[in-house]
Design a protein around this motif. Structure first.
Motif, short mmCIF file in Angstrom:
data_model
loop_
_atom_site.label_atom_id
_atom_site.label_comp_id
_atom_site.label_asym_id
_atom_site.label_seq_id
_atom_site.Cartn_x
_atom_site.Cartn_y
_atom_site.Cartn_z
N GLY A 1 -0.59 6.95 -12.32
CA GLY A 1 0.81 6.63 -12.57
C GLY A 1 1.18 5.23 -12.13
N VAL A 2 2.30 4.75 -12.64
CA VAL A 2 2.92 3.50 -12.21
C VAL A 2 4.18 3.88 -11.46
N GLN A 3 4.31 3.41 -10.20
CA GLN A 3 5.38 3.86 -9.31
C GLN A 3 6.14 2.67 -8.73
N ASN A 4 7.42 2.91 -8.48
CA ASN A 4 8.25 1.93 -7.78
C ASN A 4 9.18 2.70 -6.85
N THR A 5 9.14 2.38 -5.55
CA THR A 5 10.01 3.04 -4.58
C THR A 5 10.53 2.02 -3.59
N SER A 6 11.73 2.24 -3.08
CA SER A 6 12.30 1.31 -2.10
C SER A 6 13.44 1.98 -1.35
N TYR B 1 3.54 -0.15 -8.04
CA TYR B 1 2.22 0.32 -7.68
C TYR B 1 1.52 1.01 -8.84
N LEU B 2 0.21 0.90 -8.84
CA LEU B 2 -0.63 1.78 -9.63
C LEU B 2 -1.10 2.88 -8.70
N LEU C 1 -3.25 7.59 -3.69
CA LEU C 1 -3.41 6.24 -3.18
C LEU C 1 -2.77 5.26 -4.15
N GLY C 2 -2.18 4.21 -3.61
CA GLY C 2 -1.50 3.25 -4.46
C GLY C 2 -1.91 1.82 -4.15
N TYR C 3 -1.84 0.97 -5.17
CA TYR C 3 -2.21 -0.44 -5.04
C TYR C 3 -1.21 -1.27 -5.83
N ALA C 4 -0.78 -2.39 -5.25
CA ALA C 4 0.22 -3.25 -5.89
C ALA C 4 -0.47 -4.47 -6.48
N LEU D 1 0.84 -1.17 0.00
CA LEU D 1 0.00 0.00 0.00
C LEU D 1 0.88 1.22 0.00
N ARG D 2 0.52 2.18 -0.84
CA ARG D 2 1.23 3.45 -0.86
C ARG D 2 0.20 4.56 -0.76
N ALA D 3 0.42 5.50 0.13
CA ALA D 3 -0.50 6.64 0.26
C ALA D 3 0.32 7.91 0.39
N THR D 4 -0.09 8.93 -0.29
CA THR D 4 0.60 10.20 -0.22
C THR D 4 -0.40 11.31 0.00
#
Length: 313
Positions: free
Chosen positions: A38-43, A66-67, A80-83, A3-6
């Motif tokens: 967007g399509v996101q990748n973070t680590s 993530y989308l 909001l993000g979803y994998a 889960l990604r939330a900003t």
């Protein structure tokens, strides 16, 4: 699942900032609602280097793609993000976890970011061998305080798309950075946690190049110096810290439609001891597309009234 939330808060100080000279360089969208996909990748990965043998050991999180969906009006953006499992890199994440939360605020020429990363599940890579550490986890909290000297330069045009850079401009942007990182080595009570504190300050420069009016290329970097404090098993050590931050972007912008690519990486490097170096890397990649709609007139009026009441214009 990841889960990604900003949540991004923009507090725009108008007045002189919206003078005609600045307006020739930056187009603002106070009357628009911006929707962005967007399509996101973070680590957040880590590298330990033995200075005597030059042997490198990398700890790479079992990260996810993530989308992301965001909506922005004036001072508030929520992402909001979803994998989804149909991304190949999301199909081997059984048991791993990743949650990120990011805040960004603008007040005049000041910019504040706050970041939260919680990760569980890493791979150790050493001598071309890979070992899974599903119970290794990290927690990182921190951010940066920056000042944009040139009002003609729009940082929001490359990061948030609620502005459009109309003419090429650059700016000197010094930053102060602070991060706290907790390393959870396992789930048993016998395992001890390690704690790391990074503080750095340094200059940076960023430039937006406008190509044929609608296309944008952006490049910037920050070089900071500071100190790291590490605490493990009741003992605290300190060492010098070097920060390198790099960001680049390509995009297309218009009054309604926009799209682009954002890439960034931040490295915080220090000496663990006389023979060991430690690199802490935060990376981010995104491809996005978006559209701006006219906001309801009632929303625009209420936002204008709020700005006037609190002296934000």
């Amino acid at each position: 699942m990841g889960l990604r939330a900003t949540v991004v808060f923009f507090m725009a100080w108008h007045g002189l900032c919206t003078a005609q000279e600045v307006g020739d360089y930056v187009r603002k969208f106070p009357e628009k609602i911006t929707v962005r996909v967007g399509v996101q990748n973070t680590s957040n990965s880590f590298t330990v280097t033995d200075n005597e043998t030059a042997e490198r050991t990398e700890f790479i999180p079992n990260d996810k793609t993530y989308l992301g969906l965001s909506a922005l009006f004036r001072s508030l953006e929520i992402d909001l993000g979803y994998a989804p499992s149909f991304f190949s890199e999301n199909q081997d994440n059984k048991g791993s976890k990743l949650f990120t939360l990011n805040f960004r605020m603008f007040l005049g020429q000041w910019m504040q970011t706050l970041d939260f990363y919680r990760q569980k599940g890493f791979f150790e890579v050493r001598n071309n061998e890979t070992i899974a550490f599903p119970e290794l986890g990290t927690l990182k909290i921190g951010g940066t305080t920056s000042y944009v000297f040139n009002k003609r330069f729009s940082f929001r045009a490359i990061g948030f798309q609620n502005e459009w850079q109309k003419k090429s401009a650059g700016s000197f942007i010094p930053r102060f950075t602070f991060y706290y990182t907790k390393f959870r080595l396992g789930e048993t009570a016998l395992q001890s946690d390690e704690h790391s504190y990074d503080l750095a300050i340094g200059p940076g420069y960023y430039h937006n190049w406008v190509i044929k009016r609608h296309f944008l290329a952006s490049l910037g970097t920050t070089l900071g110096f500071g100190v790291n404090f590490s605490r493990s098993e009741g003992e605290t050590t300190s060492s010098g810290l070097v920060q390198v931050l790099f960001r680049t972007a390509l995009g297309y912008n218009s009054d309604r439609f926009f799209t682009g690519v954002n890439l960034s990486a931040q490295i915080l490097a220090h000496q663990e001891d006389a023979n060991t170096s430690f690199d802490d890397t935060i990376s981010f990649a995104e491809v996005y597309i978006g559209y701006r709609f006219n906001a309801p007139k009632k929303w625009v009026k209420k936002a204008d009234d709020f700005n006037r009441k609190y002296g934000l214009e």
